[in-house]
Design an enzyme around this catalytic site. Structure first.
Site, PDB file in Angstrom:
ATOM      1  N   HIS A  24      30.844  49.986  37.657  1.00  0.00           N
ATOM      2  CA  HIS A  24      30.448  50.453  36.322  1.00  0.00           C
ATOM      3  C   HIS A  24      28.957  50.776  36.288  1.00  0.00           C
ATOM      4  O   HIS A  24      28.549  51.865  35.864  1.00  0.00           O
ATOM      5  CB  HIS A  24      30.784  49.365  35.294  1.00  0.00           C
ATOM      6  CG  HIS A  24      30.315  49.657  33.902  1.00  0.00           C
ATOM      7  ND1 HIS A  24      31.165  50.017  32.896  1.00  0.00           N
ATOM      8  CD2 HIS A  24      29.065  49.621  33.342  1.00  0.00           C
ATOM      9  CE1 HIS A  24      30.479  50.202  31.769  1.00  0.00           C
ATOM     10  NE2 HIS A  24      29.194  49.952  32.028  1.00  0.00           N
ATOM     11  N   GLU A  25      28.150  49.818  36.725  1.00  0.00           N
ATOM     12  CA  GLU A  25      26.694  50.009  36.677  1.00  0.00           C
ATOM     13  C   GLU A  25      26.243  51.101  37.636  1.00  0.00           C
ATOM     14  O   GLU A  25      25.226  51.757  37.397  1.00  0.00           O
ATOM     15  CB  GLU A  25      25.979  48.697  36.986  1.00  0.00           C
ATOM     16  CG  GLU A  25      26.265  47.568  35.996  1.00  0.00           C
ATOM     17  CD  GLU A  25      25.925  47.938  34.557  1.00  0.00           C
ATOM     18  OE1 GLU A  25      25.033  48.778  34.358  1.00  0.00           O
ATOM     19  OE2 GLU A  25      26.580  47.399  33.648  1.00  0.00           O
ATOM     20  N   HIS A  28      26.078  54.344  35.760  1.00  0.00           N
ATOM     21  CA  HIS A  28      24.832  54.500  34.998  1.00  0.00           C
ATOM     22  C   HIS A  28      23.662  54.808  35.933  1.00  0.00           C
ATOM     23  O   HIS A  28      22.851  55.704  35.679  1.00  0.00           O
ATOM     24  CB  HIS A  28      24.518  53.210  34.234  1.00  0.00           C
ATOM     25  CG  HIS A  28      25.472  52.908  33.116  1.00  0.00           C
ATOM     26  ND1 HIS A  28      25.856  53.844  32.190  1.00  0.00           N
ATOM     27  CD2 HIS A  28      26.103  51.747  32.767  1.00  0.00           C
ATOM     28  CE1 HIS A  28      26.689  53.288  31.311  1.00  0.00           C
ATOM     29  NE2 HIS A  28      26.853  52.007  31.649  1.00  0.00           N
TER      30      HIS A  28
END
Length: 433
Positions: A24-25, A28
């Site tokens: 997920h990170e 980003h």
């Protein structure tokens, strides 16, 4: 062995959780760097740092509590109207706003003026904030497709697994016959375990869903053609009226809801059958719809959660579970009395649904979730485009920091809900069976 497998299941889930968060990170991080935003930190977990390494201008690390993760981007919020970023008010709400604004600039270095998040065009900020949840969606889809197409799902067939001895209403929730129960039509007609039903009332059956619907629609005399040891035999049962489980629009039984319908009285044999790509997509669509409905229904489940956590109430099968609950379920999965491939498929489905939930939850348009920042960027884009069309002055960046008091309220609600789920998961956990 049971304790060892339970611990192994929990450890494997924790590892899957870490991978999901890191993935997920990474969404980003990669898009932020793509658009030239400086990212001082990329961390998986919360709490004390147990390992970190700095590469370029980013510190990569793992923290002790695997319950989340984050990246730090410079300039998440724009400066105040006067261009300052330090706290300037004793008002608690103003303090929240300016503390958040100051935190967004606390690692500002010379040369960072062109590497601030808020200075990027709204569409770029939307991509950066959407990339994290999108990575969870990609992982969920990959797991779903892998399980559905590579392994398959439990599919009911028209072959007879067992024949019921008597007529028992599904609403009674019992398995054994009692004096006075009528003989089941299938038993009376001579249906046997191992028979395959190929036609009903003279018309071929397509699959279990087709056969089930036609049985439900029939009360009274009927003909059932079965294949038994290579030969076709026609039986003549008289279907009874009985209370059976209600079906939803997808043909799935609705828990604790019953309707009167025709009843033959046998259990269909289930097999593991790989799905086609189209069938897999349909199953994933159903999973997304069910997950959306589950998230929308969360507020209504709070009373049941409270009763389960503090009053010894029943913990329902569709009750929300947190990280602890999901880890316990993973431990139960590894203890299932099933072939290894079934256990692996079930475990992977737990991870798939966890990642799907992360995607949907983070897309809620509320700060401090990713969806809140996306909503702020979209609102800014709308304001600027409207001003351009009306030939008005550019209103400038939308100050998302002004929403921080709301964000603290939302975060507080989430924390309270998380703690409630945690207590329920510990004292009254959801169980597979």
């Amino acid at each position: 062995m049971t304790i060892l497998l339970t611990v192994l299941g929990i450890v494997l889930f924790a590892l899957g959780l870490l991978i999901s968060i890191a993935w997920h990170e990474l969404g980003h991080l990669s898009t932020a760097k793509l658009f030239g935003i400086r990212v001082p930190q990329y961390m998986v977990g919360f709490g004390p740092t147990i390992w970190s390494r700095k590469k370029g201008d980013t510190e990569y690390g793992i923290k002790a509590i695997p319950a989340g993760g984050y990246i730090r981007m410079i300039g998440m919020f724009p400066p105040g109207a006067d261009g300052r970023i330090a706290a300037r008010s004793t008002s608690p709400f103003r303090g929240m706003i300016e503390d958040a604004r100051a935190a967004a600039f606390e690692e500002l270095q010379p040369g960072d003026e062109d590497r601030l998040f808020y200075t990027r065009k709204p569409w770029k900020r939307v991509i950066v904030m959407f990339a994290g949840p999108f990575m969870n969606l990609i992982l969920a889809v990959a797991i779903f497709l892998g399980v559905f197409m590579g392994f398959g799902t439990q599919t009911q067939t028209t072959q007879v697994e067992a024949v019921q001895k008597c007529v028992i209403a599904a609403s009674e929730k019992r398995q054994t016959c009692e004096p006075g129960d009528a003989v089941a039509p299938a038993e009376a007609a001579g249906l046997r375990s191992g028979d395959t039903i190929v036609a009903f009332n003279g018309k071929p059956v397509k699959d279990w869903s087709d056969l089930s619907d036609r049985i439900r629609a029939t009360i009274g005399p009927a003909t059932v053609t079965v294949e038994r040891q290579g030969q076709q035999i026609t039986l003549h049962p008289t279907l009874a009226k009985n209370m059976v489980a209600k079906k939803d629009a997808d043909g799935q039984p609705v828990p604790d809801q019953f309707v009167p319908a025709g009843y033959l009285g046998f259990l269909p044999k289930s097999v593991i059958k790989p799905l086609t790509f189209e069938q897999s997509v349909n199953h994933m669509t159903d999973a997304v719809e069910n997950s959306v409905h589950s998230i929308a229904a969360l507020p209504g489940k709070i009373p049941d959660l409270w009763n389960a956590a503090f009053d010894g109430g029943e913990r329902k099968a569709d009750s929300p579970v947190g990280v602890v609950g999901a880890a316990r379920i993973s431990g139960e999965v590894l203890n299932m009395d099933a072939p290894p491939e079934n256990i692996l498929a079930t475990f992977m489905m737990v991870l798939a649904f966890f990642n799907l939930s992360l995607f949907l939850f983070n897309m809620l348009p509320l700060l401090p979730l990713d969806g809140g920042h996306i909503a702020g960027a979209l609102w800014e884009s709308l304001r600027r485009n409207v001003a351009r069309v009306l030939k008005r002055a550019d209103p400038g960046p939308f100050d998302v920091a002004k929403l921080m008091p709301v964000a603290y309220v939302v975060a507080g609600i989430f924390i309270c809900f998380t703690l409630l789920v945690l207590v329920a998961d510990v004292v009254n956990p959801v169980k597979l069976a």
